[in-house]
Design a protein around this motif. Structure first.
Motif, PDB file in Angstrom:
ATOM      1  N   GLN A  39      -0.865   7.088   8.901  1.00  0.00           N
ATOM      2  CA  GLN A  39      -0.173   7.965   7.959  1.00  0.00           C
ATOM      3  C   GLN A  39       1.143   8.496   8.526  1.00  0.00           C
ATOM      4  O   GLN A  39       2.072   8.793   7.781  1.00  0.00           O
ATOM      5  CB  GLN A  39      -1.081   9.143   7.571  1.00  0.00           C
ATOM      6  CG  GLN A  39      -2.256   8.749   6.702  1.00  0.00           C
ATOM      7  CD  GLN A  39      -3.481   8.295   7.490  1.00  0.00           C
ATOM      8  OE1 GLN A  39      -3.457   8.185   8.704  1.00  0.00           O
ATOM      9  NE2 GLN A  39      -4.557   8.005   6.792  1.00  0.00           N
ATOM     10  N   ILE A  40       1.235   8.647   9.846  1.00  0.00           N
ATOM     11  CA  ILE A  40       2.468   9.101  10.491  1.00  0.00           C
ATOM     12  C   ILE A  40       3.014   7.947  11.323  1.00  0.00           C
ATOM     13  O   ILE A  40       2.354   7.488  12.254  1.00  0.00           O
ATOM     14  CB  ILE A  40       2.213  10.333  11.382  1.00  0.00           C
ATOM     15  CG1 ILE A  40       1.658  11.472  10.538  1.00  0.00           C
ATOM     16  CG2 ILE A  40       3.492  10.743  12.111  1.00  0.00           C
ATOM     17  CD1 ILE A  40       1.224  12.678  11.340  1.00  0.00           C
ATOM     18  N   PRO A  41       4.201   7.433  11.002  1.00  0.00           N
ATOM     19  CA  PRO A  41       4.745   6.305  11.765  1.00  0.00           C
ATOM     20  C   PRO A  41       5.178   6.730  13.170  1.00  0.00           C
ATOM     21  O   PRO A  41       5.379   7.911  13.449  1.00  0.00           O
ATOM     22  CB  PRO A  41       5.941   5.850  10.938  1.00  0.00           C
ATOM     23  CG  PRO A  41       6.268   6.969  10.037  1.00  0.00           C
ATOM     24  CD  PRO A  41       5.056   7.816   9.897  1.00  0.00           C
ATOM     25  N   LEU A  42       5.320   5.741  14.039  1.00  0.00           N
ATOM     26  CA  LEU A  42       5.780   5.964  15.407  1.00  0.00           C
ATOM     27  C   LEU A  42       7.302   6.004  15.408  1.00  0.00           C
ATOM     28  O   LEU A  42       7.953   5.072  14.934  1.00  0.00           O
ATOM     29  CB  LEU A  42       5.286   4.833  16.309  1.00  0.00           C
ATOM     30  CG  LEU A  42       5.780   4.846  17.743  1.00  0.00           C
ATOM     31  CD1 LEU A  42       5.127   5.980  18.521  1.00  0.00           C
ATOM     32  CD2 LEU A  42       5.502   3.519  18.420  1.00  0.00           C
ATOM     33  N   PHE A  43       7.874   7.095  15.926  1.00  0.00           N
ATOM     34  CA  PHE A  43       9.319   7.228  16.077  1.00  0.00           C
ATOM     35  C   PHE A  43       9.638   7.144  17.557  1.00  0.00           C
ATOM     36  O   PHE A  43       9.177   7.981  18.340  1.00  0.00           O
ATOM     37  CB  PHE A  43       9.820   8.571  15.537  1.00  0.00           C
ATOM     38  CG  PHE A  43       9.838   8.661  14.041  1.00  0.00           C
ATOM     39  CD1 PHE A  43      10.999   8.399  13.339  1.00  0.00           C
ATOM     40  CD2 PHE A  43       8.702   9.006  13.339  1.00  0.00           C
ATOM     41  CE1 PHE A  43      11.028   8.488  11.958  1.00  0.00           C
ATOM     42  CE2 PHE A  43       8.717   9.096  11.964  1.00  0.00           C
ATOM     43  CZ  PHE A  43       9.878   8.827  11.274  1.00  0.00           C
ATOM     44  N   GLN A  54      20.785   2.265  15.842  1.00  0.00           N
ATOM     45  CA  GLN A  54      20.085   3.265  15.061  1.00  0.00           C
ATOM     46  C   GLN A  54      19.688   4.410  15.985  1.00  0.00           C
ATOM     47  O   GLN A  54      19.586   4.231  17.190  1.00  0.00           O
ATOM     48  CB  GLN A  54      18.828   2.661  14.434  1.00  0.00           C
ATOM     49  CG  GLN A  54      19.105   1.496  13.509  1.00  0.00           C
ATOM     50  CD  GLN A  54      17.810   0.853  13.034  1.00  0.00           C
ATOM     51  OE1 GLN A  54      16.745   1.406  13.184  1.00  0.00           O
ATOM     52  NE2 GLN A  54      17.929  -0.328  12.463  1.00  0.00           N
ATOM     53  N   ILE A  55      19.435   5.569  15.424  1.00  0.00           N
ATOM     54  CA  ILE A  55      19.025   6.715  16.240  1.00  0.00           C
ATOM     55  C   ILE A  55      17.574   6.556  16.680  1.00  0.00           C
ATOM     56  O   ILE A  55      17.231   6.819  17.820  1.00  0.00           O
ATOM     57  CB  ILE A  55      19.220   8.029  15.460  1.00  0.00           C
ATOM     58  CG1 ILE A  55      20.705   8.232  15.173  1.00  0.00           C
ATOM     59  CG2 ILE A  55      18.656   9.208  16.233  1.00  0.00           C
ATOM     60  CD1 ILE A  55      21.003   9.403  14.276  1.00  0.00           C
ATOM     61  N   PHE A  56      16.702   6.120  15.767  1.00  0.00           N
ATOM     62  CA  PHE A  56      15.286   5.941  16.071  1.00  0.00           C
ATOM     63  C   PHE A  56      14.830   4.543  15.675  1.00  0.00           C
ATOM     64  O   PHE A  56      15.328   3.968  14.710  1.00  0.00           O
ATOM     65  CB  PHE A  56      14.416   6.929  15.279  1.00  0.00           C
ATOM     66  CG  PHE A  56      14.576   8.351  15.683  1.00  0.00           C
ATOM     67  CD1 PHE A  56      13.986   8.826  16.846  1.00  0.00           C
ATOM     68  CD2 PHE A  56      15.287   9.233  14.896  1.00  0.00           C
ATOM     69  CE1 PHE A  56      14.121  10.148  17.217  1.00  0.00           C
ATOM     70  CE2 PHE A  56      15.429  10.556  15.253  1.00  0.00           C
ATOM     71  CZ  PHE A  56      14.845  11.013  16.422  1.00  0.00           C
ATOM     72  N   CYS A  57      13.860   4.018  16.421  1.00  0.00           N
ATOM     73  CA  CYS A  57      13.123   2.829  15.995  1.00  0.00           C
ATOM     74  C   CYS A  57      11.842   3.352  15.355  1.00  0.00           C
ATOM     75  O   CYS A  57      11.164   4.205  15.928  1.00  0.00           O
ATOM     76  CB  CYS A  57      12.754   1.947  17.176  1.00  0.00           C
ATOM     77  SG  CYS A  57      14.151   1.240  18.034  1.00  0.00           S
ATOM     78  N   VAL A  58      11.514   2.871  14.189  1.00  0.00           N
ATOM     79  CA  VAL A  58      10.335   3.335  13.475  1.00  0.00           C
ATOM     80  C   VAL A  58       9.401   2.153  13.267  1.00  0.00           C
ATOM     81  O   VAL A  58       9.830   1.081  12.837  1.00  0.00           O
ATOM     82  CB  VAL A  58      10.715   3.944  12.105  1.00  0.00           C
ATOM     83  CG1 VAL A  58       9.487   4.402  11.355  1.00  0.00           C
ATOM     84  CG2 VAL A  58      11.704   5.080  12.275  1.00  0.00           C
ATOM     85  N   SER A  59       8.123   2.344  13.585  1.00  0.00           N
ATOM     86  CA  SER A  59       7.133   1.302  13.307  1.00  0.00           C
ATOM     87  C   SER A  59       5.885   1.948  12.733  1.00  0.00           C
ATOM     88  O   SER A  59       5.642   3.141  12.927  1.00  0.00           O
ATOM     89  CB  SER A  59       6.801   0.510  14.570  1.00  0.00           C
ATOM     90  OG  SER A  59       6.182   1.336  15.524  1.00  0.00           O
ATOM     91  N   ASN A  60       5.133   1.175  11.989  1.00  0.00           N
ATOM     92  CA  ASN A  60       3.907   1.646  11.360  1.00  0.00           C
ATOM     93  C   ASN A  60       2.706   0.979  12.016  1.00  0.00           C
ATOM     94  O   ASN A  60       2.340  -0.135  11.642  1.00  0.00           O
ATOM     95  CB  ASN A  60       3.914   1.349   9.858  1.00  0.00           C
ATOM     96  CG  ASN A  60       4.944   2.160   9.129  1.00  0.00           C
ATOM     97  OD1 ASN A  60       5.019   3.364   9.303  1.00  0.00           O
ATOM     98  ND2 ASN A  60       5.753   1.502   8.324  1.00  0.00           N
ATOM     99  N   PRO A  61       2.062   1.639  12.995  1.00  0.00           N
ATOM    100  CA  PRO A  61       0.887   1.060  13.620  1.00  0.00           C
ATOM    101  C   PRO A  61      -0.245   0.902  12.598  1.00  0.00           C
ATOM    102  O   PRO A  61      -0.293   1.621  11.599  1.00  0.00           O
ATOM    103  CB  PRO A  61       0.497   2.078  14.694  1.00  0.00           C
ATOM    104  CG  PRO A  61       1.682   2.953  14.857  1.00  0.00           C
ATOM    105  CD  PRO A  61       2.426   2.923  13.571  1.00  0.00           C
TER     106      PRO A  61
END
Length: 137
Positions: A39-43, A54-61
């Motif tokens: 529910q909360i992605p990894l930043f 980009q400022i952040f890499c975002v992934s959805n475990p």
């Protein structure tokens, strides 16, 4: 006053409750694998080499449940990636918990037991840990 018909009806109900449901009447549960996206992605704080400008890499475990009762599988993030991440998990029903060191290129299964399980993915560089809550059959 109790009539013979009423006594017969009560007797049939009592016998049915004592014997239980007829075999084959109830459907059997079949667990099929379920992919649970956190529910909360990894930043992760960006470096120019990891995700461009980009400022952040975002992934959805994700976590896969239902393959084996009481077991959660954390799939490979990337087949060619180097490095390790950590998955912190806790079964909210039994209190069992643990931390797994998982290579990005491998899938790892853990026996959490059945119930509501939480998991948080950390890399050591995250700004926000990827976190999920899911039901393990």
């Amino acid at each position: 006053m109790w009539s013979p018909r009423r006594l017969l009806g009560i007797g049939v109900i009592a016998a049915g409750l004592a014997v239980g449901p007829a075999p084959g009447v109830l459907p059997h549960a079949s667990a099929s694998p379920t992919v649970n996206t956190f529910q909360i992605p990894l930043f992760v704080t960006n470096t120019i080499w990891s995700c461009g400008f980009q400022i952040f890499c975002v992934s959805n475990p994700v976590a896969i449940t239902g393959e084996t009762p009481g077991t959660v599988t954390f799939p490979a993030m990337s087949p060619d990636a180097k490095g390790t991440y950590w998955m912190h998990w806790r079964n909210l029903v039994t209190g069992a918990s643990g931390v797994l060191a998982i290579p990005y290129s491998d899938a790892v299964s853990v026996s959490t037991g059945a119930g509501l399980v939480t998991a948080s993915m950390t890399t050591g560089y995250e700004s926000i840990a990827g976190t999920g809550v899911f039901l393990v059959p």
